[in-house]
Design an enzyme around this catalytic site. Sequence first.
Site, PDB file in Angstrom:
ATOM      1  N   ASP A  98       0.862  -1.174   0.000  1.00  0.00           N
ATOM      2  CA  ASP A  98       0.000   0.000   0.000  1.00  0.00           C
ATOM      3  C   ASP A  98       0.904   1.231   0.000  1.00  0.00           C
ATOM      4  O   ASP A  98       1.809   1.338   0.829  1.00  0.00           O
ATOM      5  CB  ASP A  98      -0.852  -0.015   1.289  1.00  0.00           C
ATOM      6  N   ASP A 200      -3.067   4.655  -2.284  1.00  0.00           N
ATOM      7  CA  ASP A 200      -4.147   5.131  -1.423  1.00  0.00           C
ATOM      8  C   ASP A 200      -4.627   6.525  -1.851  1.00  0.00           C
ATOM      9  O   ASP A 200      -3.814   7.404  -2.138  1.00  0.00           O
ATOM     10  CB  ASP A 200      -3.581   5.201   0.008  1.00  0.00           C
ATOM     11  N   GLU A 259      -6.452   3.879  -5.758  1.00  0.00           N
ATOM     12  CA  GLU A 259      -7.771   4.011  -5.115  1.00  0.00           C
ATOM     13  C   GLU A 259      -8.338   5.333  -5.622  1.00  0.00           C
ATOM     14  O   GLU A 259      -7.827   6.404  -5.293  1.00  0.00           O
ATOM     15  CB  GLU A 259      -7.627   4.035  -3.597  1.00  0.00           C
ATOM     16  N   HIS A 329     -10.968  -3.534   3.072  1.00  0.00           N
ATOM     17  CA  HIS A 329     -10.930  -3.190   4.499  1.00  0.00           C
ATOM     18  C   HIS A 329     -11.799  -1.986   4.851  1.00  0.00           C
ATOM     19  O   HIS A 329     -11.905  -1.632   6.021  1.00  0.00           O
ATOM     20  CB  HIS A 329      -9.480  -2.935   4.903  1.00  0.00           C
ATOM     21  N   ASP A 330     -12.367  -1.314   3.842  1.00  0.00           N
ATOM     22  CA  ASP A 330     -13.238  -0.161   4.107  1.00  0.00           C
ATOM     23  C   ASP A 330     -14.712  -0.485   3.879  1.00  0.00           C
ATOM     24  O   ASP A 330     -15.569   0.384   4.065  1.00  0.00           O
ATOM     25  CB  ASP A 330     -12.882   1.005   3.168  1.00  0.00           C
TER      26      ASP A 330
END
Length: 560
Positions: A98, A200, A259, A329-330
């Site tokens: 990430d 990210d 993202e 994970h969100d």
Amino acid sequence: MKTRWYKDAVIYQIYPRSFCDSNGDGIGDLQGIISKLDYIKSLGVDAVWLSPIYKSPNDDNGYDISDYRDIQEDFGTLDDFKELVKGLHDRGLKLIMDLVVNHTSDEHMWFKESRKSKDNPYRDYYFWRKGKSDKKPPNNWMSNFVGPAWEYDKTTDEYYLHLFSKKQPDLNWDNPKVRQEVIDICNYWFELGVDGFRCDVITYISKEKGLPDGSFKEFFSSMPLLGFTHYCMGPNYHKYIHELNLHAFSKYDTMTVGEASGITYKDAFESIDENVQELDSVFTFEHVSADMILQVFPKKLNFVKFKKILTHWQELPKTSQPTMFLENHDQPRSWPRFVNYCWDNKEKAAKMLLVAMQMQRGTPYIYEGQEIGMTNVNFKVEDYKDILTTNVFKKVGNNKLLMKFAQKVFLKRARDHARTPMQWDDTKNAGFTSGEPWMMVNPNYTEVNVKQSEKDPNSILNFYKKFLAFRKGKDVIISGDYIPYYEKNKKLFVYNRKLKDKAYFVICNFVNKDVKFKLPKDMKFASAKVAISNYEDGEIGALESRIIKPFEATVYEVQY
Ligand code: NOJ
């Protein structure tokens, strides 16, 4: 040289804190992941994406980095990391890290320096501004984590910008030194064997000049936050990513996925077209918003809209790579979210969702636990750990009505649903840790766990393995055309994947009932046989005219 290996790769996402704890401190770690590499390999995936493992004070579970070149102590050491890379590569698995560089932690050395004085060499690494004369922040932008996006700092009597928590100050990418730091960080990890990055909130890196106030219209934009349109896909986004590509991404056989919340179709293509040298792919979020109002409030899944969005992204030109995901994970867990909270017939539904997503063109992602059908948790207020949820509770805590409403929303939407420890077996704490887990284990672990799933030939897990093995290396799936059918149908998701004289015709039933199906008139072919299904061969009728069974997913191999 780029081999574009991601075109036929399935990526498994690990949230390290919650995956496997090797030393009994209740927090997942790198040695824990290493101990599960054979399991990961057994799934048939090709790469692992690790949520952040860098040094961090953990205000946002690692998405607030204080040292980009070292490993978070809870997770292990750089030597553990090297062992992990070797373990993955020895098994033919790639590693995606990430890259969190829209912001750092406020405990990063750059920020600590930057806040010391106005003429500190690091001052311009961040956005420092004077407040408005009436003691208000420099503009009205809102943080993604509740409240204003500015924090006052009395040392220099100025505010700094933070689009997330106040411990996550935004980096100023307009400063060439910041961009060089990011390039160096990427190359540092590439040299250690990393195969790519998930970038990210990459669409936030270029802010509009002058940082103008947001307007109320923005509440109806793709993200209902004041300021959003002034920092999402700002003027220099493409230039900065291209630069990063030239000096880092393109020097190794990498893959990148950004993202990209709020990105338009046009901007997405302009960023991931193979000819432009920016990113290889992006995550977009419209499809996981098809059961929400204003990106926040849950509502019934608009299935026709859901299909329409997926179809739209499938239409990206072939020189670009879509991505497919339902969980990360969100996001809350996908079953039973995408079958409108029908709690019956779970195995069939979870398998159907896999086929519906992964027969499309693109790189599919599986989030830890999805493969065994992990579910949301019936959290109490005190169980939540996530900064977003706890910030909201703090904000509305004094108002009983609002608090009740917030609790209701989070029972469906909280990010923590995806962050409970991985359920390995039915022993204490689901085999995740021998200590006290950092966050509660879903009480259903006695039934839903890897050990049990491995034993059961009809488990979701065993279907994942079968399906991934089937999917591998198929040209039709990698690059065939995507042709949707019955787009207005409220129960069936039907599409054809066609390449030359071969196709896979996909029928997925999103309801727990029989649904009548007629072959579309233009589907003329020489032969059609079942290639894979979540029902037994004998239970499936001939393609021409049939009843589609509850939550059925069947793929027909078609010859023209
Ligand atoms: C997106 C990440 O996925 C999320 O978990 C994080 O909180 C924010 N970016 C801030 O880094």
